[in-house]
Scaffold this active site. Structure first.
Site, mmCIF file in Angstrom:
data_model
loop_
_atom_site.group_PDB
_atom_site.id
_atom_site.type_symbol
_atom_site.label_atom_id
_atom_site.label_comp_id
_atom_site.label_asym_id
_atom_site.label_seq_id
_atom_site.Cartn_x
_atom_site.Cartn_y
_atom_site.Cartn_z
ATOM 1 N N CYS A 177 23.262 42.553 -24.108
ATOM 2 C CA CYS A 177 23.581 41.899 -22.836
ATOM 3 C C CYS A 177 23.945 40.434 -23.086
ATOM 4 O O CYS A 177 23.108 39.646 -23.521
ATOM 5 C CB CYS A 177 22.400 41.995 -21.881
ATOM 6 S SG CYS A 177 22.631 41.053 -20.374
ATOM 7 N N TYR A 231 -6.864 2.779 5.286
ATOM 8 C CA TYR A 231 -5.924 1.684 5.044
ATOM 9 C C TYR A 231 -6.047 0.488 5.980
ATOM 10 O O TYR A 231 -5.363 -0.500 5.775
ATOM 11 C CB TYR A 231 -4.476 2.172 4.981
ATOM 12 C CG TYR A 231 -3.989 2.951 6.183
ATOM 13 C CD1 TYR A 231 -3.883 2.358 7.432
ATOM 14 C CD2 TYR A 231 -3.581 4.266 6.035
ATOM 15 C CE1 TYR A 231 -3.411 3.068 8.505
ATOM 16 C CE2 TYR A 231 -3.107 4.993 7.113
ATOM 17 C CZ TYR A 231 -3.032 4.381 8.351
ATOM 18 O OH TYR A 231 -2.563 5.084 9.411
ATOM 19 N N CYS A 290 22.758 45.018 -13.918
ATOM 20 C CA CYS A 290 22.622 43.678 -14.473
ATOM 21 C C CYS A 290 23.868 42.855 -14.152
ATOM 22 O O CYS A 290 24.983 43.290 -14.424
ATOM 23 C CB CYS A 290 22.432 43.771 -15.993
ATOM 24 S SG CYS A 290 22.502 42.161 -16.807
ATOM 25 N N LYS A 318 10.891 2.737 3.005
ATOM 26 C CA LYS A 318 10.971 4.196 2.992
ATOM 27 C C LYS A 318 11.677 4.713 1.738
ATOM 28 O O LYS A 318 12.708 4.200 1.343
ATOM 29 C CB LYS A 318 11.759 4.678 4.218
ATOM 30 C CG LYS A 318 11.031 4.447 5.522
ATOM 31 C CD LYS A 318 9.946 5.469 5.734
ATOM 32 C CE LYS A 318 10.465 6.611 6.593
ATOM 33 N NZ LYS A 318 9.403 7.541 6.958
ATOM 34 N N CYS A 358 25.888 42.276 -17.631
ATOM 35 C CA CYS A 358 26.514 43.325 -18.436
ATOM 36 C C CYS A 358 26.724 44.640 -17.694
ATOM 37 O O CYS A 358 27.286 45.589 -18.252
ATOM 38 C CB CYS A 358 25.719 43.564 -19.724
ATOM 39 S SG CYS A 358 24.110 44.329 -19.431
ATOM 40 N N ASP A 415 1.979 10.346 3.297
ATOM 41 C CA ASP A 415 2.660 11.216 4.249
ATOM 42 C C ASP A 415 1.673 12.261 4.748
ATOM 43 O O ASP A 415 1.685 13.415 4.351
ATOM 44 C CB ASP A 415 3.856 11.892 3.570
ATOM 45 C CG ASP A 415 4.751 12.553 4.595
ATOM 46 O OD1 ASP A 415 4.536 12.340 5.806
ATOM 47 O OD2 ASP A 415 5.660 13.292 4.188
ATOM 48 N N LYS A 451 2.437 4.517 1.288
ATOM 49 C CA LYS A 451 2.524 5.087 2.637
ATOM 50 C C LYS A 451 2.306 6.584 2.521
ATOM 51 O O LYS A 451 3.174 7.327 2.078
ATOM 52 C CB LYS A 451 3.883 4.784 3.263
ATOM 53 C CG LYS A 451 3.974 5.240 4.710
ATOM 54 C CD LYS A 451 5.214 4.657 5.380
ATOM 55 C CE LYS A 451 5.267 4.961 6.870
ATOM 56 N NZ LYS A 451 5.249 6.373 7.181
ATOM 57 N N CYS A 487 16.921 44.137 -17.219
ATOM 58 C CA CYS A 487 18.099 44.741 -17.812
ATOM 59 C C CYS A 487 17.649 45.288 -19.169
ATOM 60 O O CYS A 487 17.198 44.519 -20.022
ATOM 61 C CB CYS A 487 19.190 43.684 -18.006
ATOM 62 S SG CYS A 487 20.480 44.208 -19.150
ATOM 63 N N GLU A 521 0.858 -1.193 0.000
ATOM 64 C CA GLU A 521 0.000 0.000 0.000
ATOM 65 C C GLU A 521 0.888 1.235 0.000
ATOM 66 O O GLU A 521 1.940 1.229 0.627
ATOM 67 C CB GLU A 521 -0.847 0.038 1.284
ATOM 68 C CG GLU A 521 -1.679 -1.198 1.509
ATOM 69 C CD GLU A 521 -2.373 -1.175 2.876
ATOM 70 O OE1 GLU A 521 -2.278 -0.159 3.580
ATOM 71 O OE2 GLU A 521 -2.993 -2.186 3.215
HETATM 72 S S1 IVH Z 1 -0.696 0.748 8.668
HETATM 73 C C1 IVH Z 1 0.873 -0.502 12.383
HETATM 74 N N1 IVH Z 1 -0.846 1.706 6.254
HETATM 75 O O1 IVH Z 1 2.473 5.421 8.663
HETATM 76 C C2 IVH Z 1 0.665 0.946 12.221
HETATM 77 N N2 IVH Z 1 0.069 3.126 7.931
HETATM 78 O O2 IVH Z 1 4.818 4.682 10.452
HETATM 79 C C3 IVH Z 1 0.721 1.352 10.791
HETATM 80 N N3 IVH Z 1 0.685 5.350 7.134
HETATM 81 O O3 IVH Z 1 1.146 6.117 11.809
HETATM 82 C C4 IVH Z 1 -0.594 1.538 10.200
HETATM 83 N N4 IVH Z 1 0.050 5.057 5.042
HETATM 84 O O4 IVH Z 1 0.139 7.313 9.828
HETATM 85 C C5 IVH Z 1 -0.477 1.951 7.524
HETATM 86 N N5 IVH Z 1 -1.109 2.390 4.077
HETATM 87 C C6 IVH Z 1 -0.731 2.652 5.323
HETATM 88 C C7 IVH Z 1 -0.185 3.893 5.711
HETATM 89 C C8 IVH Z 1 0.207 4.090 7.032
HETATM 90 C C9 IVH Z 1 0.565 5.907 5.912
HETATM 91 C C10 IVH Z 1 1.268 6.018 8.288
HETATM 92 C C11 IVH Z 1 0.403 5.976 9.524
HETATM 93 C C12 IVH Z 1 1.262 5.413 10.620
HETATM 94 C C13 IVH Z 1 2.628 5.528 10.051
HETATM 95 C C14 IVH Z 1 3.484 4.376 10.560
#
Ligand code: IVH
Length: 657
Positions: A422, A214, A398, A302, A401, A108, A106, A416, A104
């Site tokens: 130039c 998720y 400038c 990561k 030049c 941010d 991740k 300029c 999945e």
């Molecule tokens: S699973 C077991 N699934 O990542 C706890 N987390 O470092 C993890 N996050 O606090 C939950 N996308 O905020 C999970 N597809 C995803 C995620 C996800 C982002 C974040 C979440 C969590 C942090 C863990």
């Protein structure tokens, strides 16, 4: 209640599936109808009603909420070996070899827990310290992709997910804040956190937060065997679940999926900082247990970060191809997504002032994909610094030049004025032209050399370069010389719009060059056009049109055009590019939607173009026809609203010769 169900259905199509069936106005009308009914019969009002998204009162503070189950963290894998080691441990601990994994994105953003009792959303909380979070229910209710009520909801259901602000909304929000003199957010994550923690839900509602769900947390009255099934179930109940979540049966497959997400990262409208890999079998996940605060059954792959914090040593200035002073940042070198960044663009004077960047500031630098690194904002620490340097101002002379710079009246930019003489402007123009004409093998260093040695004085001179002349230069081999001469000559075949773009006229970027080429057909027609005629071109307003007229009337532009023409560059649309000026559909604009019974969309589009018409992607009041096929989507409602003529394939074919 039927009305409520209708609103839920249309809300889901709009906010979750991104595929509305009815217009915004129709949706609002339905919502108002429901509001009226609920006002007349308060007994009908329920917490899960679509009218309850906004309207909460500002809070003094957020109440603490104890989570039903702790919200954990994830261990990280920074490379394939760490991922393989994790997977080997899962196999060893479980004694199984046939393990499936789910990948999945991740997100941010900010972790959120949503609690539903008997299908009604009752409470939402931030992660907090993992045990206790803050009650942000009111604000979460304003997020339209969070269902307020679900069908056949069990007695208890906790949904976990991530809320975030789409990248575009983040950029717009920062622009607004900068314009209002407020501090900007360092990244989308902070902006989401700031938005969800607004005490006034009306302010939170104004931020277009989104949520990806998720996982399922605490439950009562239902159980799931696999992670993937639980996501499927959530999606069917109206939660936003990413479509590209996939199941894999081996580590190498998982690694390939992680790399694929890394590649896609830049195309997404949300920030992802990695990929979460989870054991699909939920019983096995539980069995594997938790070490510290990290479950053994999941891990985060990561990505290297795309932003970093460093010091802005100095704002320096360059001259652009049209004479503008262009600021750039000299930075304390810093690693961003695996590359050392020392310089970053600051776009232009206005942007610099909006962001309020000063020499010596601690700043946030973004480097995404192949684009030039940019400075996003000063950190809040820099903004609070009482000894901050004064705002950076463009130089009085400038940098290329030495000519005194000027800020034209009403103009935003300092320039300029030495346009022809130039060397900085000439260099930038040649570089721009090389890009516009796609001339391979002519890098900046060589351009500088050619200018310096007097081989060229402007872009037209490139076409007079010969192998003999080039090989006279130090360390310029026969092969590279003849390749370069050949590539330059080949660029004469480039279409007219590229030449127009390559002229480097302020305001004629790639998109406008295309539009102007299509509208006028040749440089002569464009040069003769008035401001009134030029504003007829899609996307071109009066200010720009006036600038174009002025630049094209300038003797130096005319001379450059005639020198390029003499060397054989295209100054008009070629036969292949030209849109026929005859045909029954000249001047008619079409939008195609849905699946046509016989023609593919491409076939329909080329039939329209052959008959002199145009096809565009979105409806506006300038659209003449909506060509309608089966399962049309939202365009039909929009066309009805605009009063656009709607025709089917048969009626369309009847328009053709
Ligand atoms: S699973 C077991 N699934 O990542 C706890 N987390 O470092 C993890 N996050 O606090 C939950 N996308 O905020 C999970 N597809 C995803 C995620 C996800 C982002 C974040 C979440 C969590 C942090 C863990």
């Amino acid at each position: 209640m039927e009305l409520r169900r209708q609103l839920e259905y249309h809300g889901h199509r709009y906010y979750v599936l991104d595929d509305p069936e009815i217009s915004d106005a129709d949706y609002d009308a339905l919502l108002n109808e429901l509001r009226d009914i609920e006002a007349a019969y308060p007994g009908l009002l329920t917490p899960g009603s679509p009218t309850q998204r906004v309207g909460g009162k500002p809070l003094d503070k957020f109440e603490p909420v104890k989570h039903l189950q702790p919200m954990l963290s994830l261990a990280n894998a920074r490379n394939p070996d760490e991922l393989r080691a994790w997977e080997a441990r899962v196999r060893r601990l479980s004694g199984r070899e046939d393990i499936e994994y789910v990948t999945e994105p991740k997100i941010d953003g900010l972790a959120i827990s949503l609690v539903y009792e008997n299908g009604v959303f009752v409470r939402g909380a931030t992660r907090g310290d993992g045990e206790t979070g803050e009650d942000v229910t009111q604000n979460l209710k304003t997020i339209k992709s969070i269902p307020l009520r679900i069908n056949d909801g069990p007695a208890l259901l906790e949904v976990r997910g991530e809320i975030y602000l789409p990248l575009e909304a983040f950029a717009r929000l920062n622009e607004q804040r900068a314009a209002a003199g407020e501090p900007t957010f360092a990244n989308p994550r902070n902006s989401a956190a700031g938005s969800i923690r607004q005490l006034d839900p009306a302010l939170a509602a104004a931020r277009p937060l989104q949520m990806w769900s998720y996982s399922v947390g605490a439950v009562d009255g239902i159980s799931f065997e696999r992670q993937y099934d639980s996501l499927q179930w959530l999606r069917e109940r109206g939660f936003r679940v990413n479509r590209d979540i996939a199941v894999h049966s081996g580590t190498e497959d998982v690694i390939a999926a992680c790399r694929a997400w890394e590649e896609r990262r830049e195309q997404l409208d949300y920030d992802i900082d990695g990929v979460v890999v989870k054991v699909n079998d939920l019983a096995l996940q539980r069995e594997l247990g938790v070490v510290g605060r990290e479950p053994r059954g999941a891990i985060a792959w990561k990505f290297p970060p795309t932003t970093a914090t460093t010091t802005l040593t100095k704002v320096a200035w360059n001259v652009g191809r049209t004479g503008h002073m262009i600021p750039f940042a000299i930075l304390e070198p810093v690693q961003v997504s695996g590359v050392t960044v020392k310089l970053a663009t600051l776009h232009n004077e206005e942007d610099l002032h909006k962001k309020d960047l000063r020499d010596g500031d601690e700043v946030i630098v973004l480097r995404a994909g192949d684009v030039i690194p940019q400075v996003l904002a000063p950190t809040s620490k820099a903004q609070r610094n009482p000894d901050r340097a004064p705002p950076a101002e463009p130089p009085a002379e400038c940098p290329a030049c030495g000519t005194p710079t000027v800020k034209p009246e009403n103009g935003v930019w300092t320039i300029c004025p030495n346009r022809a003489g130039c060397p900085g402007q000439v260099l930038q123009h040649v570089k721009h032209f090389v890009g516009a004409m796609d001339i391979d093998g002519l890098g900046e260093q060589n351009v500088i050399r050619f200018l310096h040695e007097g081989l060229i004085e402007d872009v037209a001179d490139l076409y007079d370069l010969t192998v003999e002349r080039l090989t006279e230069l130090d360390r310029f081999g026969e092969t590279s010389a003849s390749n370069l001469v050949r590539n330059i000559a080949a660029s004469k075949e480039q279409p007219f719009f590229r030449v127009l773009y390559g002229l480097g006229i302020a305001g004629i970027g790639w998109v406008n060059a295309r539009a102007l080429a299509e509208q006028f057909g040749s440089i002569d027609a464009l040069a003769e056009a008035t401001v009134d005629q030029i504003v007829e071109t899609p996307g071109i307003g009066e200010v720009l049109a006036a600038q174009i007229v002025e630049t094209l009337a300038d003797e130096r532009t005319q001379e450059l055009i005639s020198r390029l023409r003499a060397r054989g560059l295209r100054m008009e649309l070629s036969v292949e590019e030209a849109v026929p000026v005859e045909g029954p559909l000249v001047g008619k604009t079409f939008v195609i939607t849905g699946t046509l019974p016989n023609l593919s969309r491409e076939e329909a589009a080329s039939r329209i173009e052959e008959a002199g018409g145009k096809v565009t992607g979105s409806l506006s009041k300038n659209t003449d026809y909506l060509l309608l096929g089966a399962e049309p989507g939202s365009k039909l409602a929009k066309a009805q609203k605009l009063g656009t003529e709607i025709i089917d394939e048969d009626a369309f074919l009847a328009l053709l010769p």
